[in-house]
Design an enzyme around this catalytic site. Sequence first.
Site, PDB file in Angstrom:
ATOM      1  N   THR A 106      -9.893   8.710  -2.591  1.00 49.90           N
ATOM      2  CA  THR A 106      -9.330   8.105  -1.378  1.00 49.90           C
ATOM      3  C   THR A 106      -8.159   7.158  -1.653  1.00 49.90           C
ATOM      4  O   THR A 106      -8.059   6.562  -2.730  1.00 49.90           O
ATOM      5  CB  THR A 106     -10.455   7.309  -0.663  1.00 49.90           C
ATOM      6  OG1 THR A 106      -9.902   6.568   0.409  1.00 49.90           O
ATOM      7  CG2 THR A 106     -11.132   6.313  -1.597  1.00 49.90           C
ATOM      8  N   TYR A 130     -16.679   0.611  -0.222  1.00 45.44           N
ATOM      9  CA  TYR A 130     -16.409   2.059  -0.228  1.00 45.44           C
ATOM     10  C   TYR A 130     -15.332   2.399  -1.262  1.00 45.44           C
ATOM     11  O   TYR A 130     -15.529   3.254  -2.124  1.00 45.44           O
ATOM     12  CB  TYR A 130     -15.972   2.514   1.175  1.00 45.44           C
ATOM     13  CG  TYR A 130     -15.370   3.899   1.208  1.00 45.44           C
ATOM     14  CD1 TYR A 130     -16.165   5.036   1.058  1.00 45.44           C
ATOM     15  CD2 TYR A 130     -13.991   4.084   1.394  1.00 45.44           C
ATOM     16  CE1 TYR A 130     -15.598   6.314   1.090  1.00 45.44           C
ATOM     17  CE2 TYR A 130     -13.428   5.352   1.430  1.00 45.44           C
ATOM     18  CZ  TYR A 130     -14.239   6.461   1.277  1.00 45.44           C
ATOM     19  OH  TYR A 130     -13.670   7.719   1.294  1.00 45.44           O
ATOM     20  N   TRP A 155      -7.057   9.529   5.511  1.00 45.40           N
ATOM     21  CA  TRP A 155      -7.050   9.682   6.975  1.00 45.40           C
ATOM     22  C   TRP A 155      -7.340  11.128   7.378  1.00 45.40           C
ATOM     23  O   TRP A 155      -6.584  11.765   8.108  1.00 45.40           O
ATOM     24  CB  TRP A 155      -5.710   9.228   7.557  1.00 45.40           C
ATOM     25  CG  TRP A 155      -5.359   7.778   7.360  1.00 45.40           C
ATOM     26  CD1 TRP A 155      -5.821   6.932   6.390  1.00 45.40           C
ATOM     27  CD2 TRP A 155      -4.448   7.003   8.141  1.00 45.40           C
ATOM     28  NE1 TRP A 155      -5.267   5.689   6.533  1.00 45.40           N
ATOM     29  CE2 TRP A 155      -4.413   5.703   7.598  1.00 45.40           C
ATOM     30  CE3 TRP A 155      -3.652   7.277   9.250  1.00 45.40           C
ATOM     31  CZ2 TRP A 155      -3.625   4.686   8.127  1.00 45.40           C
ATOM     32  CZ3 TRP A 155      -2.847   6.277   9.774  1.00 45.40           C
ATOM     33  CH2 TRP A 155      -2.837   4.991   9.227  1.00 45.40           C
TER      34      TRP A 155
END
Length: 315
Positions: A106, A130, A155
């Site tokens: 991410t 996270y 996203w």
Amino acid sequence: MTAERGTILIIGRNGQLARALHDVFTASAQQFIALGRPEIDLSDPPTAKTAIIAARPAVVINAAAYTAVDRAEDDAEAAFAINEAGAKAAAEAAAEIGASIVHVSTDYVFDGKKDSPYVESDPTAPLGVYGSSKRAGELAVAAANPKHLILRTSWVFSPYGANFVKTMLRLNSERSELNVVDDQFGNPTSALDLARAIARMLPKLLDSSPDSQAFGIFHVVNAGTTTWRGFAEAIIGAAHRRGAPRANVRAIGTKDYPTRASRPGYSALATDKITGVFGIHLRPWPNALSECLDQLIGPTREDMIQPQEAFGRST
Ligand SMILES: NC(=O)c1ccc[n+]([C@@H]2O[C@H](COP(=O)([O-])OP(=O)(O)OC[C@H]3O[C@@H](n4cnc5c(N)ncnc54)[C@H](OP(=O)(O)O)[C@@H]3O)[C@@H](O)[C@H]2O)c1
């Protein structure tokens, strides 16, 4: 024991990326199996080891993760169990049978203090649990299996599961005005485009030695940077052209929308590396959004196209 050439094992069945991979591999007749809970429960690492070693795939794609960014702040143990220990077990099992591991990470591994797109070698500094658990997973996967491809994306949206596009469509049908954060910048990315990119990378993963350029960390996102407000306006505008109502979108600041987890103010990712090594360049996110809305709502209605759009069309 060595891996069987050509078989792909996807960890995850119902998530956005898992379902997108299912669609893409089915369409291209790529042989694969997808295993989710209970067969593979990443919070119970032996289940991953047993299932991977039994299936003997050539490539393992880990499309499963603890993805609840805010909940993770109060549930660090579960986030690290799945995103670090579970990911490590999958990478180790893949290594044991000579398989490559594709692991998805991410943009939230970065703190957002940069003002130009992050490259793969930029220092990481996650702001929350996270992001920290995903960074720990990157390190664990890389250490466990030299044939690792770590793909950082951001996203993510798709017709499947819960995501920002589906939330905006729901809110647009319920309200006349939406307040959306306009000071966080990133790259909306289609799970289907990410799955297609992974499919294009597979031949190199099957043929490469562990020291090949095909392994390592890569950023893979759709082209174009926007804010959540910009993304929301595009979703609602495109939905309106498909017959939906059109709520007014008001820009607000992060300070006006407090969340449990801090998020980076700027997390755009540079994709030159994946273009250079794999020749992959994902299309602009608004085009990918159109495909997603075609699936969720239906095609653009002719009577809703603005005059200037009709003028610009070639057919
Ligand atoms: N969504 C985003 O905006 C975003 C942004 C950047 C990076 N990413 C990364 O992209 C990857 C794919 O994300 P996504 O959006 O497809 O996620 P998602 O839709 O939230 O799906 C997550 C998947 O993980 C599975 N899962 C959760 N805990 C598990 C466990 N203990 N054992 C096995 N499976 C488990 C879930 O299974 P169930 O269906 O059974 O619940 C679900 O299929 C993840 O690595 C994520 O960190 C996502």
